[in-house]
Design a protein around this motif. Sequence first.
Motif, PDB file in Angstrom:
ATOM      1  N   ASN A   1      54.130  28.056  22.640  1.00  0.00           N
ATOM      2  CA  ASN A   1      52.900  27.302  22.858  1.00  0.00           C
ATOM      3  C   ASN A   1      51.775  28.329  22.800  1.00  0.00           C
ATOM      4  O   ASN A   1      51.607  29.132  23.720  1.00  0.00           O
ATOM      5  CB  ASN A   1      52.922  26.591  24.208  1.00  0.00           C
ATOM      6  CG  ASN A   1      51.648  25.818  24.485  1.00  0.00           C
ATOM      7  OD1 ASN A   1      50.548  26.237  24.133  1.00  0.00           O
ATOM      8  ND2 ASN A   1      51.781  24.682  25.150  1.00  0.00           N
TER       9      ASN A   1
ATOM     10  N   ASN B   1      48.581  28.018  22.888  1.00  0.00           N
ATOM     11  CA  ASN B   1      47.408  27.713  23.702  1.00  0.00           C
ATOM     12  C   ASN B   1      46.184  27.502  22.807  1.00  0.00           C
ATOM     13  O   ASN B   1      45.701  28.425  22.146  1.00  0.00           O
ATOM     14  CB  ASN B   1      47.133  28.805  24.732  1.00  0.00           C
ATOM     15  CG  ASN B   1      46.024  28.421  25.714  1.00  0.00           C
ATOM     16  OD1 ASN B   1      45.419  27.352  25.607  1.00  0.00           O
ATOM     17  ND2 ASN B   1      45.742  29.295  26.655  1.00  0.00           N
ATOM     18  N   GLU B   2      45.686  26.295  22.800  1.00  0.00           N
ATOM     19  CA  GLU B   2      44.543  25.955  21.954  1.00  0.00           C
ATOM     20  C   GLU B   2      43.319  26.818  22.263  1.00  0.00           C
ATOM     21  O   GLU B   2      42.467  27.033  21.398  1.00  0.00           O
ATOM     22  CB  GLU B   2      44.195  24.475  22.142  1.00  0.00           C
ATOM     23  CG  GLU B   2      43.204  23.946  21.134  1.00  0.00           C
ATOM     24  CD  GLU B   2      43.046  22.445  21.223  1.00  0.00           C
ATOM     25  OE1 GLU B   2      42.283  21.879  20.429  1.00  0.00           O
ATOM     26  OE2 GLU B   2      43.691  21.840  22.108  1.00  0.00           O
TER      27      GLU B   2
ATOM     28  N   HIS C   1      56.063  19.239  21.538  1.00  0.00           N
ATOM     29  CA  HIS C   1      55.171  19.510  22.667  1.00  0.00           C
ATOM     30  C   HIS C   1      55.032  18.215  23.452  1.00  0.00           C
ATOM     31  O   HIS C   1      54.238  17.339  23.113  1.00  0.00           O
ATOM     32  CB  HIS C   1      53.805  20.002  22.175  1.00  0.00           C
ATOM     33  CG  HIS C   1      52.895  20.433  23.266  1.00  0.00           C
ATOM     34  ND1 HIS C   1      51.547  20.693  23.073  1.00  0.00           N
ATOM     35  CD2 HIS C   1      53.120  20.664  24.585  1.00  0.00           C
ATOM     36  CE1 HIS C   1      51.003  21.066  24.201  1.00  0.00           C
ATOM     37  NE2 HIS C   1      51.935  21.048  25.143  1.00  0.00           N
TER      38      HIS C   1
ATOM     39  N   ARG D   1      52.611  15.135  18.313  1.00  0.00           N
ATOM     40  CA  ARG D   1      53.029  16.260  19.158  1.00  0.00           C
ATOM     41  C   ARG D   1      54.469  16.678  18.848  1.00  0.00           C
ATOM     42  O   ARG D   1      55.051  17.452  19.585  1.00  0.00           O
ATOM     43  CB  ARG D   1      52.913  15.881  20.638  1.00  0.00           C
ATOM     44  CG  ARG D   1      51.505  15.599  21.114  1.00  0.00           C
ATOM     45  CD  ARG D   1      50.786  16.850  21.522  1.00  0.00           C
ATOM     46  NE  ARG D   1      51.289  17.424  22.757  1.00  0.00           N
ATOM     47  CZ  ARG D   1      50.659  17.358  23.925  1.00  0.00           C
ATOM     48  NH1 ARG D   1      49.496  16.753  24.015  1.00  0.00           N
ATOM     49  NH2 ARG D   1      51.172  17.917  25.000  1.00  0.00           N
TER      50      ARG D   1
ATOM     51  N   GLU E   1      50.551  23.402  20.330  1.00  0.00           N
ATOM     52  CA  GLU E   1      49.155  23.409  20.783  1.00  0.00           C
ATOM     53  C   GLU E   1      48.252  24.144  19.789  1.00  0.00           C
ATOM     54  O   GLU E   1      47.430  24.987  20.152  1.00  0.00           O
ATOM     55  CB  GLU E   1      49.027  24.000  22.200  1.00  0.00           C
ATOM     56  CG  GLU E   1      47.799  23.510  22.941  1.00  0.00           C
ATOM     57  CD  GLU E   1      47.783  23.864  24.409  1.00  0.00           C
ATOM     58  OE1 GLU E   1      46.830  24.534  24.833  1.00  0.00           O
ATOM     59  OE2 GLU E   1      48.710  23.448  25.143  1.00  0.00           O
TER      60      GLU E   1
END
Length: 297
Positions: free
Chosen positions: A91, A93-94, A184, A165, A118
């Motif tokens: 992930n 992280n945006e 996700h 997702r 993400e």
Amino acid sequence: MLAALAVCCAAPMALHGWIPNTGVNAGSLVQTLLPWSGLVVPLLLGIAVVRRSRAAAVAVLVPAVVWVALFGGALTDKRSDGGDLTVVSHNVNEENTDPVGTARVLAEAGADVLALEELSDASATVYSRELAAAYPHHAVIGGVGIWSRHPLADVRAVPIMPWTRALRATARTPAGPVAVYAVHLASVRVSAAGFTTERRNEAARELAAALRAETAPRVVVLGDFNGTYQDDALAPVTTGLRSAQREAGDGLGLTWPAAFPVARIDDVLVLGMTPRAAWTLPATGSDHLPVAATLSR
């Protein structure tokens, strides 16, 4: 009183599967943090020593034995050599301010397949550019993507939520085709209303339905599940799949938050393949640690 307290601490460990997920979803919350329940053992033992109570010291063995039965096997190094396929899930992280550095860490892992979660539109462009040399094949749909050294086919979104997702593709590896899922699940929150998991649980049920319809003999599910393998609410997904960390890891493999991990909510789950080794990668600019595993047919 200390002896009674020790037994009361052991009870939720031993009976965690019986804690209901009604109201505040206490069952999922306890199971998510279950590895940390062992901290009561040295605390109670210290109090017993101060009080010089043999009965209390003996009673502390009850939660100690229960915790070891639950997690003692995770403390041994079960990694072995060999394997046909190395996979990584992260992930990213945006809000990650260093996608270039994150891509570098991932590329250095030398995996055959990467699953990233993400993603934003901007970061997906960066990862595609930075990973192109090592991973000539990739697919991104919505906030998830798969990068592969081997050709990808049958790429499609998996409808687990109103927005994308989850992504499924077939990696055509030298050892044969492998169905790869990048997943996700919906986020969870701890608030005055309790542990809110309803959207995640619904997404898990939708993912489980897709996995039941899967016809490929070898399946790898990579992603951020926003819950641990012990969480019974995720049983629709985890039942029938093997956790690479549980079978071939070294330690608990906690992944979130990256600065001080308290739970393993990122995982590698497999069907029709044998985990040979599982580990976490160094921290990146994300709030999650990447997870990796080597698998064999």
